[in-house]
Write a protein that holds these residues in place. Structure first.
Motif, PDB file in Angstrom:
ATOM      1  N   LEU A   1      10.546  67.384 -17.500  1.00  0.00           N
ATOM      2  CA  LEU A   1      10.517  66.524 -16.320  1.00  0.00           C
ATOM      3  C   LEU A   1      11.882  65.895 -16.086  1.00  0.00           C
ATOM      4  O   LEU A   1      12.374  65.838 -14.949  1.00  0.00           O
ATOM      5  N   TYR A   2      12.514  65.426 -17.165  1.00  0.00           N
ATOM      6  CA  TYR A   2      13.828  64.799 -17.048  1.00  0.00           C
ATOM      7  C   TYR A   2      14.852  65.800 -16.518  1.00  0.00           C
ATOM      8  O   TYR A   2      15.655  65.479 -15.622  1.00  0.00           O
ATOM      9  N   THR A   3      14.826  67.022 -17.037  1.00  0.00           N
ATOM     10  CA  THR A   3      15.776  68.052 -16.609  1.00  0.00           C
ATOM     11  C   THR A   3      15.535  68.444 -15.164  1.00  0.00           C
ATOM     12  O   THR A   3      16.490  68.610 -14.387  1.00  0.00           O
ATOM     13  N   ALA A   4      14.277  68.596 -14.788  1.00  0.00           N
ATOM     14  CA  ALA A   4      13.958  68.925 -13.388  1.00  0.00           C
ATOM     15  C   ALA A   4      14.447  67.826 -12.456  1.00  0.00           C
ATOM     16  O   ALA A   4      14.975  68.101 -11.364  1.00  0.00           O
ATOM     17  N   THR A   5      14.287  66.583 -12.876  1.00  0.00           N
ATOM     18  CA  THR A   5      14.763  65.461 -12.059  1.00  0.00           C
ATOM     19  C   THR A   5      16.283  65.474 -11.953  1.00  0.00           C
ATOM     20  O   THR A   5      16.855  65.218 -10.883  1.00  0.00           O
ATOM     21  N   ALA A   6      16.951  65.789 -13.062  1.00  0.00           N
ATOM     22  CA  ALA A   6      18.416  65.855 -13.066  1.00  0.00           C
ATOM     23  C   ALA A   6      18.918  66.922 -12.103  1.00  0.00           C
ATOM     24  O   ALA A   6      19.850  66.690 -11.314  1.00  0.00           O
ATOM     25  N   LEU A   7      18.313  68.088 -12.128  1.00  0.00           N
ATOM     26  CA  LEU A   7      18.755  69.174 -11.254  1.00  0.00           C
ATOM     27  C   LEU A   7      18.405  68.888  -9.800  1.00  0.00           C
ATOM     28  O   LEU A   7      19.134  69.294  -8.879  1.00  0.00           O
ATOM     29  N   ALA A   8      17.309  68.179  -9.554  1.00  0.00           N
ATOM     30  CA  ALA A   8      16.990  67.768  -8.185  1.00  0.00           C
ATOM     31  C   ALA A   8      18.046  66.802  -7.656  1.00  0.00           C
ATOM     32  O   ALA A   8      18.446  66.868  -6.490  1.00  0.00           O
ATOM     33  N   ALA A   9      18.519  65.914  -8.523  1.00  0.00           N
ATOM     34  CA  ALA A   9      19.591  64.993  -8.121  1.00  0.00           C
ATOM     35  C   ALA A   9      20.859  65.754  -7.785  1.00  0.00           C
ATOM     36  O   ALA A   9      21.577  65.424  -6.835  1.00  0.00           O
TER      37      ALA A   9
ATOM     38  N   ASP B   1      20.375  76.018 -10.039  1.00  0.00           N
ATOM     39  CA  ASP B   1      21.428  76.110 -11.058  1.00  0.00           C
ATOM     40  C   ASP B   1      22.819  76.023 -10.448  1.00  0.00           C
ATOM     41  O   ASP B   1      23.722  75.395 -11.018  1.00  0.00           O
ATOM     42  N   ILE B   2      23.018  76.642  -9.284  1.00  0.00           N
ATOM     43  CA  ILE B   2      24.325  76.542  -8.611  1.00  0.00           C
ATOM     44  C   ILE B   2      24.591  75.093  -8.206  1.00  0.00           C
ATOM     45  O   ILE B   2      25.717  74.592  -8.342  1.00  0.00           O
ATOM     46  N   ALA B   3      23.566  74.396  -7.757  1.00  0.00           N
ATOM     47  CA  ALA B   3      23.720  72.976  -7.414  1.00  0.00           C
ATOM     48  C   ALA B   3      24.086  72.155  -8.645  1.00  0.00           C
ATOM     49  O   ALA B   3      24.872  71.206  -8.565  1.00  0.00           O
ATOM     50  N   GLY B   4      23.538  72.526  -9.806  1.00  0.00           N
ATOM     51  CA  GLY B   4      23.879  71.822 -11.034  1.00  0.00           C
ATOM     52  C   GLY B   4      25.350  71.940 -11.376  1.00  0.00           C
ATOM     53  O   GLY B   4      25.960  70.991 -11.884  1.00  0.00           O
ATOM     54  N   ILE B   5      25.929  73.095 -11.096  1.00  0.00           N
ATOM     55  CA  ILE B   5      27.366  73.288 -11.313  1.00  0.00           C
ATOM     56  C   ILE B   5      28.170  72.507 -10.278  1.00  0.00           C
ATOM     57  O   ILE B   5      29.118  71.779 -10.609  1.00  0.00           O
ATOM     58  N   TYR B   6      27.787  72.659  -9.014  1.00  0.00           N
ATOM     59  CA  TYR B   6      28.545  72.020  -7.928  1.00  0.00           C
ATOM     60  C   TYR B   6      28.589  70.501  -8.108  1.00  0.00           C
ATOM     61  O   TYR B   6      29.639  69.871  -7.894  1.00  0.00           O
ATOM     62  N   ALA B   7      27.474  69.903  -8.485  1.00  0.00           N
ATOM     63  CA  ALA B   7      27.427  68.448  -8.565  1.00  0.00           C
ATOM     64  C   ALA B   7      28.399  67.912  -9.606  1.00  0.00           C
ATOM     65  O   ALA B   7      29.099  66.916  -9.372  1.00  0.00           O
TER      66      ALA B   7
END
Length: 298
Positions: free
Chosen positions: A14-22, A48-54
């Motif tokens: 849940l924490y990871t999903a929330t992090a990637l949503a952010a 995953d691409i959003a996780g890199i970009y952020a």
């Protein structure tokens, strides 16, 4: 509060999903172009691409004036950047961070098998923005590698996990990496030209050696455009080797930056320091539509 009987793995998920949503919110707020391109990706790849970009975006904000605008002096800005890199290194090692963007990035990096070999050059380039006012040929090459090419390589690691990407042999993977680097370099060089005035006047930076923004000539502008166009062209075979769904997204980004380059070519060199060239939303949508039909990068 998490229910006391909830399994630890469920809590972390849940924490990871929330992090990637952010992280997805970051790309939506900061880049309409990349956000548009990413919409064509499968949801898990887009995440995953959003996780890199952020992660990259936050580091950029530290060195590009946001931290200074908050009242940090140069030493504190450097300390903030160093602290951010340390947080990334710790998250890569442990799989956890209290910073949601860092946590999301580390999750992506650990799942796709990359780490400090790409993040260290990136942060080196971010530090260069705090230390180097004018680049020479060697320092610019190093800067572009760390600030842009490694980001392309990070994204490529995600795309190489897609079933339709032709990356079965070492030779194919090396060709893909070379193309990703050329595409990242092209994007960065377009941004240098587009932000010529702001980089020089507001941030005190001159990226192109021998090309004083205040006295840029048409010949210099066209030479710089020819160089980045060669990078865009060299990236095409790599784009064609991607999974069809990734190919469409990268083709949109390629088309948008190609259009930016075309528009920059039409602006007199001396006007580039006073005018930030952009692509109108309607044109962006037309480029996206052409890319989805396969007429830009087949």
């Amino acid at each position: 509060m998490t229910h006391p009987d909830a399994p630890p793995t469920a809590s972390l998920s849940l924490y990871t999903a929330t992090a990637l949503a952010a992280s997805g919110r970051v790309i939506g707020e900061y880049s309409t172009s990349f956000s548009l391109a990413c919409r064509t990706l499968p949801a898990d790849v887009r995440r995953d691409i959003a996780g890199i970009y952020a992660l990259v975006r936050v580091a950029d904000e530290v060195v590009d004036g946001t931290a200074g605008a908050a009242g940090l002096d140069p030493g504190q800005v450097r300390a903030a950047l160093d602290g951010y890199e340390a947080a990334v290194e710790q998250a890569l090692a442990t799989g956890f961070s209290t910073d949601l963007v860092v946590h999301g990035f580390a999750d992506v990096a650990r799942r796709h098998g990359f780490g400090a070999e790409l993040t260290a050059p990136f942060f080196d380039s971010m530090r260069a923005d705090l230390q180097v006012a004018e680049h020479d040929g060697a320092s610019l090459e190093s800067y572009i590698y760390g600030s842009a090419e490694v980001v392309g390589l990070m994204c490529l690691e995600v795309f190489m996990g897609m079933p339709g990407t032709r990356a079965g042999t070492p030779e194919q993977r090396e060709q893909l990496r070379a193309a990703a680097r050329r595409l990242g370099a092209a994007f960065q060089k377009v941004n240098f030209l587009r932000d010529l005035g702001a980089d020089h006047d507001q941030l005190g930076r001159t990226y192109f050696p021998g090309a004083d923004p205040e006295h840029l000539t048409e010949e210099q502008k066209h030479a710089l455009l020819a160089d980045l166009t060669a990078d865009l062209d060299a990236a095409v075979p790599g784009i064609r080797a991607l999974d069809r769904r990734a190919r469409r997204a990268v083709a949109i980004a390629h088309g948008l930056f190609q259009e930016l380059a075309r528009r920059i070519a039409q602006v007199p060199a001396q006007e580039l320091t006073r005018r930030r060239v952009s692509v109108p939303p309607a044109v962006k949508l037309r480029i996206a539509a052409r890319s989805l039909k396969g007429s830009v990068v087949a």
